[in-house]
Design a protein around this motif. Structure first.
Motif, PDB file in Angstrom:
ATOM      1  N   TRP A 118      -6.415   1.477  -5.014  1.00 30.65           N
ATOM      2  CA  TRP A 118      -5.578   0.328  -4.670  1.00 30.65           C
ATOM      3  C   TRP A 118      -4.861   0.551  -3.333  1.00 30.65           C
ATOM      4  O   TRP A 118      -4.675  -0.379  -2.559  1.00 30.65           O
ATOM      5  N   THR A 119      -4.495   1.790  -3.078  1.00 27.22           N
ATOM      6  CA  THR A 119      -3.865   2.107  -1.790  1.00 27.22           C
ATOM      7  C   THR A 119      -4.814   1.766  -0.655  1.00 27.22           C
ATOM      8  O   THR A 119      -4.438   1.122   0.333  1.00 27.22           O
ATOM      9  N   LEU A 176      -5.478  -2.141  -0.326  1.00 26.82           N
ATOM     10  CA  LEU A 176      -4.333  -2.840   0.270  1.00 26.82           C
ATOM     11  C   LEU A 176      -4.218  -2.530   1.763  1.00 26.82           C
ATOM     12  O   LEU A 176      -3.842  -3.398   2.555  1.00 26.82           O
ATOM     13  N   MET A 177      -4.557  -1.316   2.152  1.00 33.38           N
ATOM     14  CA  MET A 177      -4.584  -0.981   3.576  1.00 33.38           C
ATOM     15  C   MET A 177      -5.633  -1.825   4.291  1.00 33.38           C
ATOM     16  O   MET A 177      -5.393  -2.357   5.385  1.00 33.38           O
ATOM     17  N   SER A 206       0.833  -1.205   0.000  1.00 29.97           N
ATOM     18  CA  SER A 206       0.000   0.000   0.000  1.00 29.97           C
ATOM     19  C   SER A 206       0.866   1.253   0.000  1.00 29.97           C
ATOM     20  O   SER A 206       0.607   2.202  -0.742  1.00 29.97           O
ATOM     21  N   THR A 239       2.336   2.028  -3.381  1.00 32.99           N
ATOM     22  CA  THR A 239       1.432   2.622  -4.374  1.00 32.99           C
ATOM     23  C   THR A 239       1.357   4.136  -4.251  1.00 32.99           C
ATOM     24  O   THR A 239       0.844   4.802  -5.151  1.00 32.99           O
ATOM     25  N   THR A 240       1.851   4.683  -3.146  1.00 38.23           N
ATOM     26  CA  THR A 240       1.793   6.138  -2.963  1.00 38.23           C
ATOM     27  C   THR A 240       2.977   6.847  -3.611  1.00 38.23           C
ATOM     28  O   THR A 240       2.977   8.074  -3.704  1.00 38.23           O
ATOM     29  N   SER A 291      -4.431  -5.357   4.724  1.00 40.34           N
ATOM     30  CA  SER A 291      -3.480  -5.446   5.837  1.00 40.34           C
ATOM     31  C   SER A 291      -4.197  -5.487   7.176  1.00 40.34           C
ATOM     32  O   SER A 291      -3.855  -6.285   8.058  1.00 40.34           O
ATOM     33  N   GLY A 346      -2.153   8.426  -4.000  1.00 40.46           N
ATOM     34  CA  GLY A 346      -2.807   7.281  -3.371  1.00 40.46           C
ATOM     35  C   GLY A 346      -4.248   7.169  -3.831  1.00 40.46           C
ATOM     36  O   GLY A 346      -5.036   8.092  -3.661  1.00 40.46           O
TER      37      GLY A 346
END
Length: 222
Positions: A113-114, A117-118, A101, A104-105, A121, A110
């Motif tokens: 997808w950011t 993915l967060m 994540s 991706t930034t 997690s 961001g």
């Protein structure tokens, strides 16, 4: 149950909860009121968005819910690999998603997808503590912890154990403190502050491997 962990275990779990709160605080501000660890809130947002005809709001909220569930699935599968490092395996999955994540930034503000993915997690991190295949300590959702804290406070007032409520209060306090720190630092630094949470989670993962290793590892006793 949180109170069965022992004080060292509670301190360790509280650290994970603080990291989760940090991540959620960052996400809540950056993505305009969406959560990456509190799926009840996202479920409500998805319903509200659908009722208002806002398909974008519905889609993002449901995407986060799906990502959270997939994170739980991935971590649960990792935990079934025969090893003394079950907790480390789970947290490795959570760390990998959070690092992805953060990656991706790079060069961008961001996007979806950011956020997903967060959420993956944070879903994975909830598989850290299980008993008979079921989550025994929820690290990112505090409603159940607050209910148990209230029950134990009532029991204490009725003459029962005086401090049985404290582990649940500690988890709530740490996720609140973590989200405060995450939100504050996000306002100063922006989304790159996510790297700080990722590094902290990797460090906590290393601690998990050390704690669960037989004998000594890197010269550190269990």
């Amino acid at each position: 149950m949180a109170r069965s962990l022992g004080w060292r275990g509670i301190a360790y779990a509280s650290g994970l909860t603080a990291i989760a709160g940090f991540v959620d605080g960052v996400a809540f501000i950056h993505f305009g009121g969406y959560f990456v660890s509190f799926m009840s809130g996202n479920s409500t947002r998805s319903s509200a968005g659908l009722a208002e005809g806002n398909l974008l709001q519905w889609g993002l909220a449901m995407g986060l819910v799906l990502g959270f569930v997939l994170g739980v699935v991935a971590a649960s599968l990792a935990s079934q690999v025969p090893s003394v490092h079950r907790r480390g395996a789970v947290l490795s999955v959570s760390s990998a998603f959070l690092l992805a994540s953060a990656l991706t930034t790079l060069g961008s503000a961001g996007g979806a997808w950011t956020a997903v993915l967060m959420a993956m997690s944070m879903g994975a991190i909830n598989a850290t503590y299980t008993r008979r295949g079921e989550v025994s300590v929820g690290l990112t959702y505090m409603t159940g912890a607050l209910v148990k804290m209230g029950q134990h406070l009532a029991a204490a007032l009725a003459g029962g154990p005086k401090w049985a409520w404290l582990p649940y209060g500690a988890l709530w306090a740490m996720i609140t403190l973590g989200s405060l720190i995450g939100a504050f630092l996000y306002l100063q630094v922006g989304l790159p502050v996510l790297w700080l949470a990722a590094v902290a989670l990797v460090a906590w993962t290393v601690v998990a491997f050390v704690r669960d290793s037989p004998g000594r590892i890197f010269g550190i006793p269990r």
